[in-house]
Design an enzyme around this catalytic site. Structure first.
Site, short mmCIF file in Angstrom:
data_model
loop_
_atom_site.label_atom_id
_atom_site.label_comp_id
_atom_site.label_asym_id
_atom_site.label_seq_id
_atom_site.Cartn_x
_atom_site.Cartn_y
_atom_site.Cartn_z
N SER A 231 -45.04 -1.79 -28.65
CA SER A 231 -45.15 -2.98 -27.67
C SER A 231 -44.39 -4.17 -26.56
O SER A 231 -43.57 -3.60 -27.67
CB SER A 231 -46.58 -3.80 -27.51
OG SER A 231 -45.83 -4.61 -28.79
N GLU A 252 -38.53 2.20 -25.26
CA GLU A 252 -40.23 2.55 -25.26
C GLU A 252 -41.12 1.88 -25.14
O GLU A 252 -41.93 1.74 -26.49
CB GLU A 252 -40.46 4.33 -25.58
CG GLU A 252 -38.89 5.13 -25.18
CD GLU A 252 -39.14 5.69 -23.68
OE1 GLU A 252 -39.93 5.21 -23.30
OE2 GLU A 252 -38.26 5.72 -24.15
N CYS A 286 -49.06 4.73 -22.96
CA CYS A 286 -48.36 4.02 -22.11
C CYS A 286 -48.10 4.14 -20.46
O CYS A 286 -47.60 3.48 -19.75
CB CYS A 286 -46.90 3.93 -22.60
SG CYS A 286 -46.60 5.28 -23.72
P1 NAP Z 1 -46.97 -3.03 -31.61
O1 NAP Z 1 -47.70 -3.30 -32.29
O2 NAP Z 1 -45.80 -2.60 -30.90
O3 NAP Z 1 -46.90 -1.23 -32.74
C1 NAP Z 1 -45.37 -0.79 -32.98
C2 NAP Z 1 -44.54 -0.11 -34.24
O4 NAP Z 1 -43.74 -1.93 -34.26
C3 NAP Z 1 -45.69 -0.17 -35.24
O5 NAP Z 1 -45.13 0.56 -35.95
C4 NAP Z 1 -45.93 -1.83 -35.59
O6 NAP Z 1 -45.82 -1.51 -37.04
C5 NAP Z 1 -44.13 -1.85 -35.53
N1 NAP Z 1 -44.22 -3.96 -35.41
C6 NAP Z 1 -44.83 -4.75 -35.25
N2 NAP Z 1 -43.88 -5.93 -35.71
C7 NAP Z 1 -42.86 -4.81 -36.14
C8 NAP Z 1 -41.86 -6.14 -36.08
N3 NAP Z 1 -42.12 -7.71 -35.68
N4 NAP Z 1 -40.51 -5.92 -36.28
C9 NAP Z 1 -40.64 -4.31 -36.29
N5 NAP Z 1 -41.35 -4.04 -36.38
C10 NAP Z 1 -42.44 -3.95 -36.03
O7 NAP Z 1 -47.42 -1.19 -30.72
P2 NAP Z 1 -48.88 -0.34 -30.78
O8 NAP Z 1 -50.06 -0.96 -30.65
O9 NAP Z 1 -48.97 0.28 -32.05
O10 NAP Z 1 -48.84 0.49 -29.81
C11 NAP Z 1 -48.99 0.26 -28.78
C12 NAP Z 1 -47.49 0.06 -27.75
O11 NAP Z 1 -47.23 0.59 -27.44
C13 NAP Z 1 -47.96 -0.10 -25.78
O12 NAP Z 1 -48.35 -1.41 -25.63
C14 NAP Z 1 -47.60 0.98 -25.50
O13 NAP Z 1 -47.80 1.00 -24.28
C15 NAP Z 1 -46.47 1.59 -26.20
N6 NAP Z 1 -46.22 2.79 -26.00
C16 NAP Z 1 -44.78 3.34 -25.70
C17 NAP Z 1 -45.08 4.07 -25.44
C18 NAP Z 1 -43.36 4.24 -24.83
O14 NAP Z 1 -42.85 5.82 -24.21
N7 NAP Z 1 -43.21 3.63 -23.74
C19 NAP Z 1 -45.20 5.55 -25.65
C20 NAP Z 1 -46.70 5.18 -26.73
C21 NAP Z 1 -46.69 3.68 -26.63
P3 NAP Z 1 -47.50 -2.27 -37.75
O15 NAP Z 1 -48.35 -0.39 -37.34
O16 NAP Z 1 -46.96 -2.12 -39.28
O17 NAP Z 1 -47.81 -3.81 -37.09
#
Ligand code: NAP
Length: 478
Positions: A231, A252, A286
């Site tokens: 995110s 990303e 995404c």
């Molecule tokens: P997220 O909540 O941002 O989590 C992504 C990763 O970051 C997870 O491994 C999470 O670990 C970790 N994380 C969370 N808090 C953190 C912190 N404070 N410090 C370091 N790492 C941390 O995203 P999500 O809900 O898994 O995925 C959905 C998002 O990903 C959407 O916004 C989507 O658009 C985006 N996305 C973007 C792309 C692209 O290529 N642009 C592709 C796919 C997805 P934990 O699970 O342990 O919390």
């Protein structure tokens, strides 16, 4: 269950499978049952992974590119041969339907194949300086120990899209998969081990809580590169943490993709493309079309046909026969989607189909079509679910202006039967990728990434490996 029998639930540090300090359950969102318990790493183990990656870097960086490429190629072959097993793991921990999961595995494997080929094509320059006083040699070398953090929505592809270029470039890595979907990452690490990746080159950690452990890793001077997919909110936190040591970052992040249907579009083609762009992965992509801007001349026809197509999708557990829409990754995520729809309806949105969470077990939300005004709040954020809000537009110019009115800029879709008109619109859209008359354009051979707050850097294509390379200029007196 047979598919989990050979799957490790341990951490992978320095070529060894090890226990952590506690365990964490992994849940199947379709029935909310616990399907595995995975090991949680301590902060000390996270640093041990950095130690291992740092030690291994010296020899891996010097390993012949052809050898690195052959290992990736082998990993590609194993992934393809075992794609059914991997797809089932993805479907069970993530909720997506098997056909989407299988598509993801094959797409994910392609990153290993593409970067196995790129490993031997890292080039440089040899030139005479304009004044003639020296030779300019430009070489590329692996940047070093890289931290890779991936999300739950594409647990295989987001991992291979980072591991592939990192290993091809000669970097060593520490992978931190999302807490909801660690099993797919564990299966990929086992495949890399079988393909011959030496100890320490790839490490997998699963800290909980995540934030403090990652912050500690980013403070370690041996870690020089961060590749994050997730995110925008978490991306901002990581950019701030990385700034302290000026770590190279590739980000990303989130999207809010507009899907423009121009007045001369073939409506049936646009509906077929919309279904793909919206419903692949149950809308949890995404790249998912998030806002539909449809020309007034064809808006009724498009809305009617999309409503019929989305309303007819079979919602069922991802691994069940004939399922076309699986569960969201968790009940929490499903409830977020439901709240977004509720606030959209409260602001005047009209539900054409769906719009209500079903009763009973499982993180299900039905395919939903909404007709909304262009100021509806649902247009301002990433929905990450099977919801298609449609706005009627009066001109191409208005559609472009509305499409660009967001802080995100990952991908946009344009449907038109006039290529010149579609390209003119594509060039005006503020996004890193534009799909013309196509519902999916992601390709390991093409650069993937966003404008504005959708990210920094590119993955895949020729650009992807650059995120793991440093450029060095050597000036030589001759
Ligand atoms: P997220 O909540 O941002 O989590 C992504 C990763 O970051 C997870 O491994 C999470 O670990 C970790 N994380 C969370 N808090 C953190 C912190 N404070 N410090 C370091 N790492 C941390 O995203 P999500 O809900 O898994 O995925 C959905 C998002 O990903 C959407 O916004 C989507 O658009 C985006 N996305 C973007 C792309 C692209 O290529 N642009 C592709 C796919 C997805 P934990 O699970 O342990 O919390």
């Amino acid at each position: 269950m047979l598919i989990f029998m050979q799957l490790s639930t341990q951490l992978y540090i320095d070529g060894k499978w090890v226990n952590g300090v506690s365990t964490m359950p992994v849940t199947n969102p379709a029935d909310e049952s616990v399907i595995a318990n995975v090991q949680i790493s301590s902060e000390e183990q996270c640093i041990q992974a950095v130690d291992a990656a740092h030690r291994a870097f010296k020899s891996w960086a010097k390993t012949a590119p052809r050898v690195r490429g052959e290992i990736l190629r082998k990993a590609f072959e194993i992934m393809v041969a075992e794609s059914d097993r991997l797809a089932e793991i993805i479907s069970r921990e993530n909720g997506k339907v098997l056909s989407d999961a299988k598509g993801e595995v094959l797409y994910a494997a392609e990153f290993f194949r593409w970067f196995s080929e790129e490993a031997v094509r890292i080039n440089g320059e040899f030139r005479t300086s304009p004044s003639g006083d020296k030779r300019i040699i430009v070489t590329k070398q692996p940047i070093g120990v890289s931290l890779l953090i991936t999300p739950w929505n594409f647990p295989a592809a987001m991992a291979t899209r980072k591991i592939g270029p990192a290993l091809a470039a000669g970097c060593t890595v520490i992978l931190k998969p999302a807490g909801e979907t660690p099993l797919t990452a564990l299966a990929i690490i086992q495949i890399l081990e079988r393909a011959g990746v030496p100890a320490g080159v790839v490490n997998l950690i699963l800290p909980s809580p995540t934030g403090p452990a990652i912050a500690k890793i980013l403070k370690d001077p041996r870690v020089v590169n961060l590749s994050f997919t997730g995110s925008t909110e978490v991306g901002r936190v990581l950019l701030k943490e990385a700034a302290d040591r000026v770590i190279r970052c590739s980000m990303e992040l989130g999207g809010n993709a507009p899907f423009l249907v121009l007045s001369d579009a073939n409506v049936d083609d646009a509906v077929a493309g919309a279904l793909l762009a919206k419903m692949r992965n149950g809308g949890a992509a995404c790249t998912a079309a998030n806002r539909f801007y449809v020309a007034k001349e064809i808006a009724n026809d498009f809305t009617e046909k999309l409503t019929k197509a989305m309303g007819g999708l079979k919602m069922a557990p991802g691994t069940s026969a004939g399922a076309q829409l699986g569960a969201s990754v968790s009940v929490k995520e499903r409830n977020k989607i439901a709240e977004l729809v509720e606030s959209s309806v409260a602001a005047g949105g009209d539900v054409k189909t769906g719009g209500k969470s079903p009763a009973g077990t499982g993180a299900f939300y039905p395919a939903t079509v909404l007709s909304v005004k262009n100021n509806n709040p649902i247009l301002q954020q990433e929905i990450f679910g099977p919801v298609a809000p449609i706005v009627i537009t009066n001109s191409d110019e208005e559609a472009i202006e509305l499409a660009n009115a967001t802080e995100f800029g990952l991908i946009a879709y344009v449907y038109s039967s006039n290529l010149k008109r579609a390209i003119r619109v594509a060039e005006s859209l503020e996004s890193g990728m534009v799909a013309i008359n196509k519902g999916v354009i992601s390709d390991p051979a093409a650069p993937f990434g966003g404008f504005k707050q959708s990210g920094l850097g590119r993955e895949g294509g020729f650009a992807g490996i650059e995120e793991f390379l440093e450029t060095k200029y050597i000036g030589v007196e001759i």
